[in-house]
Design a protein around this motif. Sequence first.
Motif, PDB file in Angstrom:
ATOM      1  N   VAL A   3      18.706 -30.097  40.181  1.00 31.79           N
ATOM      2  CA  VAL A   3      19.075 -30.939  40.324  1.00 31.79           C
ATOM      3  C   VAL A   3      19.061 -30.877  41.537  1.00 31.79           C
ATOM      4  O   VAL A   3      20.293 -30.589  41.352  1.00 31.79           O
ATOM      5  CB  VAL A   3      18.761 -32.491  39.934  1.00 31.79           C
TER       6      VAL A   3
ATOM      7  N   LEU B 191      20.050 -33.808  44.418  1.00 31.34           N
ATOM      8  CA  LEU B 191      20.394 -34.963  45.009  1.00 31.34           C
ATOM      9  C   LEU B 191      21.162 -35.056  46.564  1.00 31.34           C
ATOM     10  O   LEU B 191      22.173 -34.444  46.993  1.00 31.34           O
ATOM     11  CB  LEU B 191      21.390 -35.674  43.904  1.00 31.34           C
TER      12      LEU B 191
ATOM     13  N   SER C  51      20.094 -41.011  42.611  1.00 32.83           N
ATOM     14  CA  SER C  51      20.000 -40.751  40.984  1.00 32.83           C
ATOM     15  C   SER C  51      19.436 -41.146  40.309  1.00 32.83           C
ATOM     16  O   SER C  51      18.872 -42.008  40.500  1.00 32.83           O
ATOM     17  CB  SER C  51      21.950 -41.423  40.964  1.00 32.83           C
TER      18      SER C  51
ATOM     19  N   ASN D 137      20.764 -38.745  31.449  1.00 31.17           N
ATOM     20  CA  ASN D 137      21.439 -38.217  31.496  1.00 31.17           C
ATOM     21  C   ASN D 137      21.432 -37.937  29.952  1.00 31.17           C
ATOM     22  O   ASN D 137      21.576 -37.146  29.949  1.00 31.17           O
ATOM     23  CB  ASN D 137      22.909 -38.426  32.192  1.00 31.17           C
TER      24      ASN D 137
ATOM     25  N   LEU E  97      20.200 -29.479  32.921  1.00 31.92           N
ATOM     26  CA  LEU E  97      20.024 -29.131  34.058  1.00 31.92           C
ATOM     27  C   LEU E  97      21.035 -28.653  34.755  1.00 31.92           C
ATOM     28  O   LEU E  97      22.835 -29.032  34.241  1.00 31.92           O
ATOM     29  CB  LEU E  97      19.615 -31.035  34.373  1.00 31.92           C
TER      30      LEU E  97
ATOM     31  N   GLU F 215      23.406 -29.306  38.268  1.00 29.17           N
ATOM     32  CA  GLU F 215      23.128 -31.028  39.493  1.00 29.17           C
ATOM     33  C   GLU F 215      24.114 -30.360  40.713  1.00 29.17           C
ATOM     34  O   GLU F 215      25.002 -29.741  40.588  1.00 29.17           O
ATOM     35  CB  GLU F 215      23.445 -31.871  38.724  1.00 29.17           C
TER      36      GLU F 215
ATOM     37  N   ARG G 132      24.732 -31.555  44.689  1.00 27.96           N
ATOM     38  CA  ARG G 132      24.865 -32.188  46.253  1.00 27.96           C
ATOM     39  C   ARG G 132      24.732 -32.001  47.500  1.00 27.96           C
ATOM     40  O   ARG G 132      24.898 -30.968  47.772  1.00 27.96           O
ATOM     41  CB  ARG G 132      26.017 -32.861  46.184  1.00 27.96           C
TER      42      ARG G 132
END
Length: 393
Positions: free
Chosen positions: A40, A42, A129, A137, A144, A146, A148
């Motif tokens: 993921v 973000l 998010s 979550n 996942l 994650e 950024r």
Amino acid sequence: MAVTVIFITFATYKQVQRRMIERNITLSVLNDFNRRKVIVLLGARQVGKTTLLEMLKEGKQRVLSLNCDDYDDASLIEDKTTTELKNLLGNYELVLIDEAQRVRNIGLVLKKIGDLHLETQVVVTGSSSLDLADDLNEPATGRLIEHRLFPFCASELAHETSEREEIRMLQQRLVYGCYPEVVTMPGDAKRILSSITNSYLYKDILSYKGIKKPEMLQKLVRALALQLGSEVSYAELGNLLDINKETVENYIGLLEKCFVVFRLESFSRNLRNEIKKGKKVYFYDNGVRNAVLSNFAPLDLRNDVGALWENYMVSERVKRNAYLGSYAHLYFWRTHDQKEIDLVEEEDGQLHTYEFKWNPKAKARQPKTFFETYEGATYHVVSPENYWDFVRC
């Protein structure tokens, strides 16, 4: 035919811009391809997530790309059974799901995909998010990885040119920020930033939280922009906007989830007169902050240079720590008798403190009470003459 179009697009981009600036996060994402989990990615809209997805395609023969801002693409994975998802995704090497926060119950969708344990690598992006769409979550825990992505960081830009060139561009960064299109098309920076703030800044909040009118949100963002570098009071903001402080806090939380702003808590452990519940709010990008105020004046015509410098340094430190995988916690420190430190960074039990001075000759007063109370803490003054040691990653 589709592959040819992509090739021409990138060739043209490189001819016009002369470069595709490499992102620090790329290698980390690629290294996670072997972990058999959904990745993921973000970050705010327009920070380069889609461009990064295109780069991840290189060398892959069987790729499925879905843009969930398009209803037809979103509906391909929304409310589907595990069998339907397996039939859709299982024949590809790589599946890219862009703007996944637009998919209803995205957490449950990703849980189903994770439980399939496909050979297919799935990469998902979100400009907010994903728990704005649902409780991500809880259903997808453990499935996942994650990452950024932010507007360009100073090190990314310096890797493309040099630290010397970025120092030369420092005033430009303080006013116009580091969004990719702003950096690669500086002559059109005002229009680009105005488009971002008018068209993208609140899009996900308005979609997922039923806020029908953006006026209050826009007023709050403007108020936060005017208080940059200062401690904020939810109650005072509420009085200013004629809403209750709980609504203010909720709105700021939504702005955080959409990567517009972030909060620092006050550092408080031992001293009786330390401010214990204070907050500062910073913008992830200086250009967005200035666009909110419609103020792109050069630094020598501004009275907020110190605040711009502080915001730039704190946001760059956030980017640096994220890209280096640091688990440091960031705070500010202040006492009721106005002794203060701009940034306190705590990592592995060690405290490092920083004061941000745009004028290298300005005197910095080291608060004696802090260092008597927190023995072993370090103290640094960060100015344009030495900031690279602070932001380099």
